[in-house]
Design a protein around this motif. Structure first.
Motif, short mmCIF file in Angstrom:
data_model
loop_
_atom_site.label_atom_id
_atom_site.label_comp_id
_atom_site.label_asym_id
_atom_site.label_seq_id
_atom_site.Cartn_x
_atom_site.Cartn_y
_atom_site.Cartn_z
N UNK A 1 -41.49 -31.00 -60.87
CA UNK A 1 -40.86 -32.23 -59.68
C UNK A 1 -40.66 -32.17 -58.49
N UNK A 2 -41.01 -33.41 -58.11
CA UNK A 2 -40.91 -33.99 -56.21
C UNK A 2 -39.93 -33.44 -55.99
N UNK A 3 -39.12 -33.58 -55.12
CA UNK A 3 -37.80 -33.77 -54.33
C UNK A 3 -37.87 -34.37 -52.79
N UNK A 4 -37.73 -34.87 -52.37
CA UNK A 4 -37.09 -35.17 -51.20
C UNK A 4 -38.02 -34.66 -50.26
N UNK A 5 -37.87 -34.85 -49.30
CA UNK A 5 -39.02 -33.74 -47.96
C UNK A 5 -36.89 -33.98 -47.31
N UNK A 6 -36.98 -31.89 -47.03
CA UNK A 6 -36.04 -31.90 -45.88
C UNK A 6 -36.14 -32.23 -44.24
N UNK A 7 -35.06 -31.51 -43.67
CA UNK A 7 -35.01 -32.27 -42.74
C UNK A 7 -36.42 -31.31 -41.33
N UNK A 8 -36.95 -30.30 -41.93
CA UNK A 8 -37.39 -29.99 -41.28
C UNK A 8 -38.82 -30.49 -41.70
N UNK A 9 -38.81 -31.18 -43.11
CA UNK A 9 -40.65 -31.61 -43.44
C UNK A 9 -40.47 -32.94 -43.03
N UNK A 10 -39.51 -33.91 -43.09
CA UNK A 10 -39.28 -35.06 -41.70
C UNK A 10 -39.80 -34.84 -40.32
N UNK A 11 -39.37 -33.82 -39.67
CA UNK A 11 -39.32 -33.53 -38.64
C UNK A 11 -41.16 -32.69 -38.52
N UNK A 12 -42.11 -32.28 -39.09
CA UNK A 12 -43.02 -31.85 -39.19
C UNK A 12 -44.20 -33.28 -39.31
N UNK B 1 -35.35 -36.11 -35.67
CA UNK B 1 -36.07 -35.55 -37.21
C UNK B 1 -34.09 -35.98 -38.21
N UNK B 2 -33.01 -35.35 -36.85
CA UNK B 2 -31.86 -35.83 -38.24
C UNK B 2 -31.75 -36.83 -38.71
N UNK B 3 -31.68 -38.03 -37.46
CA UNK B 3 -31.37 -39.36 -37.43
C UNK B 3 -32.02 -39.57 -38.71
N UNK B 4 -33.62 -39.68 -39.02
CA UNK B 4 -34.43 -40.29 -39.89
C UNK B 4 -34.37 -39.15 -41.05
N UNK B 5 -33.69 -38.63 -40.91
CA UNK B 5 -33.43 -37.78 -42.78
C UNK B 5 -32.26 -37.71 -42.79
N UNK B 6 -31.37 -38.72 -41.98
CA UNK B 6 -30.22 -39.28 -42.77
C UNK B 6 -30.68 -41.03 -43.42
N UNK C 1 -34.80 -46.83 -26.06
CA UNK C 1 -34.56 -45.53 -25.78
C UNK C 1 -34.62 -43.96 -26.12
N UNK C 2 -34.13 -42.63 -24.71
CA UNK C 2 -35.22 -41.92 -25.36
C UNK C 2 -34.46 -41.03 -26.45
N UNK C 3 -34.56 -40.63 -27.44
CA UNK C 3 -34.05 -40.23 -28.33
C UNK C 3 -32.85 -41.09 -29.49
N UNK C 4 -32.96 -42.71 -28.93
CA UNK C 4 -33.21 -43.29 -30.03
C UNK C 4 -33.87 -44.18 -31.14
N UNK C 5 -33.68 -43.73 -32.81
CA UNK C 5 -34.20 -43.94 -33.64
C UNK C 5 -34.54 -46.28 -33.89
N UNK C 6 -34.96 -46.41 -34.03
CA UNK C 6 -34.98 -47.85 -33.91
C UNK C 6 -36.26 -48.07 -35.22
N UNK C 7 -35.39 -49.00 -35.81
CA UNK C 7 -35.31 -49.00 -37.60
C UNK C 7 -36.01 -50.87 -37.16
N UNK C 8 -37.29 -51.26 -37.62
CA UNK C 8 -37.48 -52.66 -37.83
C UNK C 8 -38.29 -53.41 -39.59
N UNK C 9 -39.55 -53.85 -38.23
CA UNK C 9 -39.74 -54.30 -40.25
C UNK C 9 -40.59 -53.56 -41.26
#
Length: 959
Positions: free
Chosen positions: A191-202, A217-222, A244-252
């Motif tokens: 069974x494959x689980x979703x990536x953890x925060x550490x996995x997303x960060x990597x 990493x935290x915002x992306x994982x959420x 902006x630095x530290x801001x996550x952008x969601x686009x197309x």
């Protein structure tokens, strides 16, 4: 990333296969969890070892095609020519013999075909180890499932590793064949689980770098729930973008990935995701059933595994996913779904705040209850401080109105909301609302708010008309409304003092009604402070009442005006530190009630505090903030408050172009019927006086007096027009009129009004004989220093220096002018600073030039901050006859006072120094004069006669 354990398990199963122990491995995971990537990676490694790999990928589009998966497997089998032709003939025969409906193929499939095809695979395994990989086996056709199931039953010691991937389903397409293939016995599941925060960060670090990866990493994982496909999409959206630095952008890329995941899930998952995105909140199985016709059990069965990790019993996994789902819908489809949701929620008895957001997004609902729901939701939004949301609800309600009464109610509510954002927008509603109130379409509370709007915008007669109408109709049977109407009269009279006589008569009647008094006492507490501050007639009880109001201060609808008026009351009472503290507290309040109107009023209060302290630069900046928050039109009749402050500050700083711009700002005529108009008239008079138009200035000041007399509130504490007029008369050479006016002013002010008394004494000094000026000016300077009025203090010091110079007291003249110059330089008031520079060096050098009237009286100047320590000269008590050339000017002043017997603390107070500075001066004085203690100073200094009789005589008026 984070798949090393799964790869190791696959390697173990491969070794078993090579050792002759077959294996059936099923990799299970949600859609887009990385199953395909895992299998491809494993298969690539197997191929490099020389082991034969047969692979196929099932799909939703081909699941009705018989033997589709088997054809893919044999296409990659590298069979010899004869055997390949045999397999092709078998598959063609099976295709020709299959029924048109794939649903029936299980019963009609020739049993020889799975046997023959399976044997081909077993023969290949006998020659060399064989890895058979089928991706998304849940989409495989029935015939291929039967063939694979046959192979599983025959594996035993064959060197075959069957590797399958699947995504959990709410409902399997071919349940019997699927169950036969994946019988629990002998199946090994990974069974494959979703990536953890550490996995997303990597994953992020590999493309964006370590620092950025840690920030996102935290915002992306959420946002992604750890779904690898969505993580990769966010990488595409954020790689190389200007964000902006530290801001996550969601686009197309992210939106398309979300939709791709949902399209790869079962069709019902996409439908449910859209319904949940529109409905918001948790999944309600019953609501989903009513919206989509899907059984509640199906909605209940949803899990992260069956929905690509995007949807579970708590709804969609993140706001970003919700936005992507909504963006992927056709607008008409989305609006229709909002309409159905609104109707279903209302019929279920959901709160108005839950139903209203859906009504805003649709035009398909035309039910009688829509307006009521939107009005209730708008009221709650206002209580929550969300003014924009309330306005959206009410503008939507306007579309649904079907009667004159409904439309009046909605517009009244809309005017209430829009006033908090921009009071100018309420003007367009006032004619219709006034007519609706006369026709009885407004409730009593809505009528009270209409009175407020009319008062604000100067429509006094209409406000009085509404009060009379409500009093004669609804208030007859409503004691609370009658009390509220009386409070409204108090508020209206505070704005327009010409109404005060009528109010006093009504108040006399009301006081005899103990029940009415009991009802209105609490409501009046916040309103009567306004009356006191605008008329200037306040005592300590009013100050205490204002402080009591501030204990419950706030910027929300019900507390805003009592809070602002209490602050203005304390400004008039010179409690500037208290007002400043409350303004900072309210201005920094993180609650959502900080709407533009409230912030503009707060800025106006702070500007008045700043100008009273002499901080003109701050006063100008705060008035700019006030007008940035609200346009002059939006201020209504209250525009006189910030406009007067800005005009005075610009004038006193010598910025006459900016001051002239203030005079070009259109103001309502009704403003001149209010005390705010008096403030404006006074500021305009000061501008005229400073620019050499004394006659116009005198007209402005005298008009202030006429209005106050007409309103029967001619009190000196609000607008000291007599002081201003007296100074103007001095400029015009009307000495007698100036003396009479300043005498009247001093007769009317008490000792506690230090600011007013200090300014009046300074003016009085200019009307008296030169020999009597210094003591008067010294008293004025002390009063002005005590109250913090740095503007008048600087002028008083200048006048004191001039008076001393005329009398020949050059040393004290120089000390006073230097004190004034220091203050002016610190405050950066250019006009006064330049004047003082000339006075100290050149004018004071020639006493003959000082015979003219005091320059500080003839012009209006200001300072912007308290004087520096040591700048204010001590009173003339004695002159030092002995030469003290070895001491600096500051040391001479300290030595003089110390020799007279003053303590260090007293010296510090008189010279505006710290005690530590005085001690340092004394140390240097002792060293220079070669003394060791204070009492030796008098022996080293020779004192001349005390102050002259002329200097010690204080005019009776000043006393």
């Amino acid at each position: 990333m984070e798949r090393q354990t799964e790869l190791a398990r696959l390697d173990d199963h491969l070794r078993d296969c090579l050792a002759g122990r077959s294996a059936v491995v099923v990799v299970t995971g949600a859609v887009a969890s990385g199953k395909t990537e895992l299998v491809h990676h494993f298969a690539a490694g197997v191929s490099r070892t020389g082991t034969r790999v047969l692979s196929a990928a099932a799909s939703r589009a081909e699941r009705e095609m018989p033997f589709g998966v088997m054809r893919q497997l044999f296409r990659h089998s590298r069979l010899a020519g004869a055997r390949q032709r045999q397999v092709d003939e078998l598959l063609d025969d099976g295709l020709r013999g299959s029924p048109l409906s794939a649903a029936d193929i299980g019963d009609q499939l020739d049993a020889r075909l799975p046997h023959q095809l399976g044997n081909v695979l077993l023969d290949l395994a006998a020659e060399e180890p064989l890895v058979i990989a089928v991706d998304d086996v849940h989409h495989a056709d029935t015939a291929s499932l039967r063939c694979l199931a046959y192979l599983v039953r025959r594996l035993r010691s064959a060197r075959i590793m069957l590797l399958l991937t699947e995504s959990p389903r709410i409902q399997v397409r071919h349940p019997e064949a699927y169950a036969e293939l994946l019988h629990p016995s002998g199946i090994r599941r990974i069974r494959l689980a979703p990536l953890s925060r550490g996995g997303v960060r990597a994953v992020l670090e590999a493309r964006l770098g370590e620092a950025t990866a840690e920030q996102l990493a935290t915002d992306c994982h959420r946002a992604t729930g750890g779904v690898p496909l969505l993580v990769d999409a966010l990488l595409d959206d954020n790689h190389g973008t200007d964000r902006p630095a530290g801001e996550l952008v969601t686009g197309d890329a992210f939106d398309e990935a979300v939709l791709a995941c949902l399209y790869r899930c079962e069709h019902r998952v996409l439908e449910i995701a859209r319904a949940v995105a529109v409905a918001g909140g948790d999944i309600d199985p019953e609501l989903v059933h009513q919206l989509l016709g899907i059984p509640p059990a199906t909605a209940t069965a949803l899990s992260a595994a069956t929905t690509a990790g995007l949807l579970d019993e708590n709804g969609l996994c993140s706001p970003e996913v919700t936005r992507a789902v909504l963006a992927g819908m056709v607008p008409e489809e989305r609006a229709a779904l909002h309409g159905r949701v609104a109707e279903l929620l209302h019929h279920k008895g959901a709160p108005a705040t839950t139903v209203a957001p859906h009504l805003v997004e649709t035009t398909t609902v035309s039910q009688p209850w829509t307006v009521t729901v939107l009005l209730e939701a708008a009221d709650q939004a206002l209580l929550d401080g969300d003014v924009e949301r309330a306005r959206r609800y009410l503008r939507t309600a306007e579309r649904y109105c079907t009667s004159r009464s409904q439309r009046a109610r909605v517009r009244a509510a809309l005017a209430r909301v829009e006033w908090r954002i921009d009071p100018a927008t309420t003007i367009r509603h006032l004619p219709d609302l006034t007519e609706a109130a006369r026709e009885g379409h407004l409730t009593g509370r809505q009528g009270l708010r209409l009175i407020h709007h009319l008062t604000w915008h100067g429509r006094v007669s209409e406000a009085l008309d509404i009060i009379r109408h409500l009093k004669s109709t609804q208030a007859r049977d409503d004691a609370d409304l009658a009390a509220e109407l009386f409070v409204a009269r108090v508020w209206l009279s505070s704005f327009y003092p010409s109404l005060l006589p009528d109010l006093r008569r009504e108040l006399g009647t009301t006081r005899r009604d103990r029940f009415t008094v009991a009802r209105i006492r609490a409501r009046l507490q916040g309103r009567t402070t306004l009356s006191a501050v605008l008329t200037g007639d306040f005592e300590q009880d009013t100050v205490r009442a204002a402080e009591q109001v501030l204990l419950g201060a706030g910027l929300d609808e019900h507390r805003l005006w009592p809070t602002v008026t209490a602050l203005f009351t304390l400004v008039q009472a010179e409690r500037l530190d208290t007002v400043d503290e409350w303004c900072r507290r309210l201005g920094g309040d993180p609650t959502p009630h900080r709407h533009p109107t409230a912030l503009a009023l707060l800025a106006a209060v702070r500007a008045e505090v700043a100008i009273r302290r002499g901080d003109l630069a701050q006063a100008l900046e705060l008035t700019r903030e006030a007008f940035a928050a609200m346009s002059p039109e939006s201020w209504g009749v209250l525009v006189g408050i910030p406009l007067a402050t800005r005009l005075r500050a610009a004038t006193l700083m010598g910025r006459f172009e900016e001051a002239a711009e203030c005079l070009r700002v259109p103001v309502p005529q009704a403003m001149f019927d209010t005390p705010f108009g008096l403030c404006y008239l006074r500021a305009r008079g000061q501008y005229h006086l400073a620019t050499g138009n004394a006659e116009s200035a005198l007209v402005a000041f005298q008009l202030c007096g006429e209005l106050l007399t007409r309103w029967q509130i001619d009190l000196p504490t609000l607008v000291p027009w007599r002081t201003d007029a007296a100074r103007t008369c001095l400029r015009l050479g009307r000495q007698k009129l100036a003396s009479r006016l300043i005498g009247e002013q001093l007769d009317r002010i008490g000792p506690r009004h230090k600011r007013l008394r200090g300014a009046a004494l300074r003016t009085l000094a200019a009307t008296t004989d030169t020999t009597r000026r210094p003591p008067v000016l010294w008293e004025a300077a002390q009063l002005l220093q005590d109250c913090g009025d740095q503007v008048e203090l600087a002028h008083a010091l200048t006048d004191l220096g001039v008076a001393h110079r005329v009398l020949g007291n050059h040393r004290h003249a120089e000390l006073a002018v230097r004190s004034a110059r220091t203050v002016a330089e610190q405050c950066r008031v250019e006009l006064l600073r330049r004047s003082l520079n000339g006075t100290a060096e050149s004018v004071l050098a020639d006493p003959a030039t000082m015979a003219a009237p005091l320059p500080g009286i003839a012009t209006t100047r200001v300072l912007t901050s308290p004087p520096a320590a040591g700048t204010l000269a001590a009173p003339v008590g004695a002159e030092v006859a002995a030469p003290m050339s070895e001491l600096s000017a500051a040391e001479q002043r300290v030595a003089t006072l110390a020799a007279q017997g003053h303590t260090n603390r007293e010296i510090a107070s008189k010279l505006f120094l710290t005690v530590s500075t005085v001690e340092q001066h004394l140390t240097r004085i002792y060293r220079k004069l070669k003394v060791t203690r204070r009492r030796e100073l008098s022996g080293r200094l020779r004192w001349g006669p005390a102050v002259s009789r002329a200097e010690s005589t204080v005019p009776a008026r000043a006393q």
